[in-house]
Design an enzyme around this catalytic site. Structure first.
Site, PDB file in Angstrom:
ATOM      1  N   ASP A  54      22.017 -23.364 -36.192  1.00  0.00           N
ATOM      2  CA  ASP A  54      21.215 -22.233 -36.657  1.00  0.00           C
ATOM      3  C   ASP A  54      19.783 -22.738 -36.707  1.00  0.00           C
ATOM      4  OD1 ASP A  54      19.766 -20.380 -38.176  1.00  0.00           O
ATOM      5  OD2 ASP A  54      21.440 -19.933 -39.503  1.00  0.00           O
ATOM      6  N   ASN A  81      16.346 -21.318 -26.280  1.00  0.00           N
ATOM      7  CA  ASN A  81      16.618 -19.947 -25.860  1.00  0.00           C
ATOM      8  C   ASN A  81      16.854 -19.000 -27.035  1.00  0.00           C
ATOM      9  OD1 ASN A  81      17.736 -17.768 -23.960  1.00  0.00           O
ATOM     10  ND2 ASN A  81      19.514 -18.217 -25.238  1.00  0.00           N
ATOM     11  N   LYS A 114      11.133 -30.628 -32.469  1.00  0.00           N
ATOM     12  CA  LYS A 114      10.810 -31.845 -33.234  1.00  0.00           C
ATOM     13  C   LYS A 114      12.028 -32.742 -33.402  1.00  0.00           C
ATOM     14  CE  LYS A 114       8.075 -31.936 -36.705  1.00  0.00           C
ATOM     15  NZ  LYS A 114       7.468 -31.707 -38.041  1.00  0.00           N
ATOM     16  N   SER A 132      10.394 -17.825 -23.147  1.00  0.00           N
ATOM     17  CA  SER A 132       9.451 -16.863 -23.705  1.00  0.00           C
ATOM     18  C   SER A 132       9.850 -15.483 -23.205  1.00  0.00           C
ATOM     19  CB  SER A 132       8.024 -17.251 -23.296  1.00  0.00           C
ATOM     20  OG  SER A 132       7.082 -16.307 -23.752  1.00  0.00           O
ATOM     21  N   TYR A 146       7.254  -9.384 -32.393  1.00  0.00           N
ATOM     22  CA  TYR A 146       7.895 -10.111 -31.304  1.00  0.00           C
ATOM     23  C   TYR A 146       6.841 -10.764 -30.408  1.00  0.00           C
ATOM     24  CZ  TYR A 146      10.664 -10.884 -27.058  1.00  0.00           C
ATOM     25  OH  TYR A 146      11.261 -11.438 -25.958  1.00  0.00           O
ATOM     26  N   LYS A 150       6.052 -14.751 -29.260  1.00  0.00           N
ATOM     27  CA  LYS A 150       6.106 -15.194 -27.867  1.00  0.00           C
ATOM     28  C   LYS A 150       4.734 -15.673 -27.376  1.00  0.00           C
ATOM     29  CE  LYS A 150      10.492 -14.629 -27.212  1.00  0.00           C
ATOM     30  NZ  LYS A 150      11.364 -15.819 -27.109  1.00  0.00           N
TER      31      LYS A 150
END
Length: 270
Positions: A54, A81, A114, A132, A146, A150
Site C-alpha cells: 500500500d 503505476n 526512496k 503519469s 489529479y 501528475k
C-alpha cells in the site's frame, strides 16, 4: 541471469498487463498490490511474486522491497503505476479527499522510489519508470487535483535525472491517453459538483463527455511502452502512448494558453 521488475498497482489495468508482458519476456516480476489475497491469475505464474504493498503504508513498502530482493536477488526496474483520479470541483473537495489524492499519486510514489533507491545506488544500476498521463502535461475540467499530482510526477521525474543518471539510474515517464481500464471504476473518486449549484451543469456535461470519450481497449500498448522504457538503454525521458495523447500533446505545443483552452472548451462544450 534473469532481470527483475517491481510493479505497484498490479491488480488491474496497466499494472496487471505489464506483469503479464514482463513475465512473457522472461523476467522475474514482483507484482505488488493492496490485496494480494484476491489475486489468483498472477500468483500462479512461475517467476511472479505477488505481495502486499500500500503506497500510503511505509511498512508495507519496506516489506515488499525486502521480499522481492529476497526472492530474486535484486531489482532492475521499478514501475510506479499505483494511482487513481479524484474528479470534481476543487471547491467541493474535502481536505481528506485532497490529501488522499496527493498521498496516493505523489507522496506514495515518492515513498516507493526512496525505498528502492538505496538498492539501486548500491548496484549503480536501475530504471525508475513513473506512470503519469497525458494529464501530466495537458488539463481537462474538473480534474485539478489529479492533474496537480501528475504535473508533480512529471517535474519530479525530470529533475531526478540529474541526480540519478550519474549513479547509473535512469528515470522515465509514461504518458497514456484514454484507455479502457478501471480508472473510471474503482480507480476513480467522484467528488462531482458537491451540491454547489454553480458547478452542477458543467459537471454533468463533463460526465457526459467522459462517457462518450473514445477509449482504446488495447492496454498492451501501455505495457509495451513500459517495457521499451525499461529496456531501450537510452536517456529518453517521455513516452506518450495512444493517438489521442499524441494529438493533444502536439496541440499543446503548437497553441498558446488561450487558444488551447478555447479548443478544449469547444470540444467539451462547457
Amino acid at each position: 541471469m534473469k532481470k527483475t521488475v517491481f510493479i505497484t498497482g498490479a491488480s488491474s489495468g496497466f499494472g496487471k498487463e505489464t506483469v503479464r508482458l514482463f513475465h512473457e519476456k522472461g523476467w522475474n516480476v514482483a507484482a505488488t498490490m493492496r490485496s494480494p489475497e484476491k489475486e489468483g491469475e498472477l500468483a500462479a505464474l512461475d517467476g511472479v511474486l505477488v505481495t502486499r504493498l500500500d503506497v500510503t503504508d511505509e511498512g508495507s513498502i519496506a516489506a515488499a522491497v525486502k521480499a522481492a530482493v529476497g526472492a530474486f536477488g535484486g531489482i532492475d526496474v521499478l514501475v510506479n503505476n499505483a494511482g487513481y483520479g479524484a474528479l470534481g470541483a476543487l471547491e467541493a473537495a474535502s481536505d481528506a479527499e485532497i490529501r488522499r489524492q496527493m498521498e496516493v499519486n505523489l507522496f506514495g510514489l515518492i515513498a516507493v522510489t526512496k525505498a528502492m533507491l538505496p538498492h539501486m545506488r548500491e548496484r549503480r544500476a536501475g530504471v525508475i519508470i513513473n506512470v503519469s498521463s497525458v494529464g501530466g502535461r495537458v488539463t481537462f475540467p474538473f480534474t485539478s487535483l489529479y492533474h496537480a499530482t501528475k504535473f508533480a510526477v512529471e517535474g519530479l521525474t525530470e529533475s531526478l535525472q540529474y541526480e540519478l543518471n550519474p549513479l547509473g539510474i535512469r528515470t522515465k515517464i509514461i504518458e497514456p491517453g484514454g484507455y479502457r481500464t478501471e480508472f473510471a471504476g474503482r480507480s476513480m473518486s467522484a467528488i462531482g459538483a458537491g451540491g454547489i449549484d454553480a458547478y452542477r451543469q458543467p459537471w454533468d456535461k463533463m460526465v457526459e463527455v467522459l462517457a462518450g470519450w473514445p477509449m482504446s481497449g488495447n492496454i498492451r500498448e501501455v505495457a509495451d511502452a513500459i517495457f521499451e522504457a525499461a529496456t531501450d538503454g537510452t536517456e529518453k525521458l517521455r513516452y506518450p502512448v495512444g493517438q489521442d495523447a499524441e494529438q493533444l500533446l502536439a496541440g499543446r505545443v503548437q497553441m498558446d494558453d488561450v487558444a488551447f483552452k478555447k479548443m478544449m472548451v469547444g470540444q467539451i462544450g462547457i
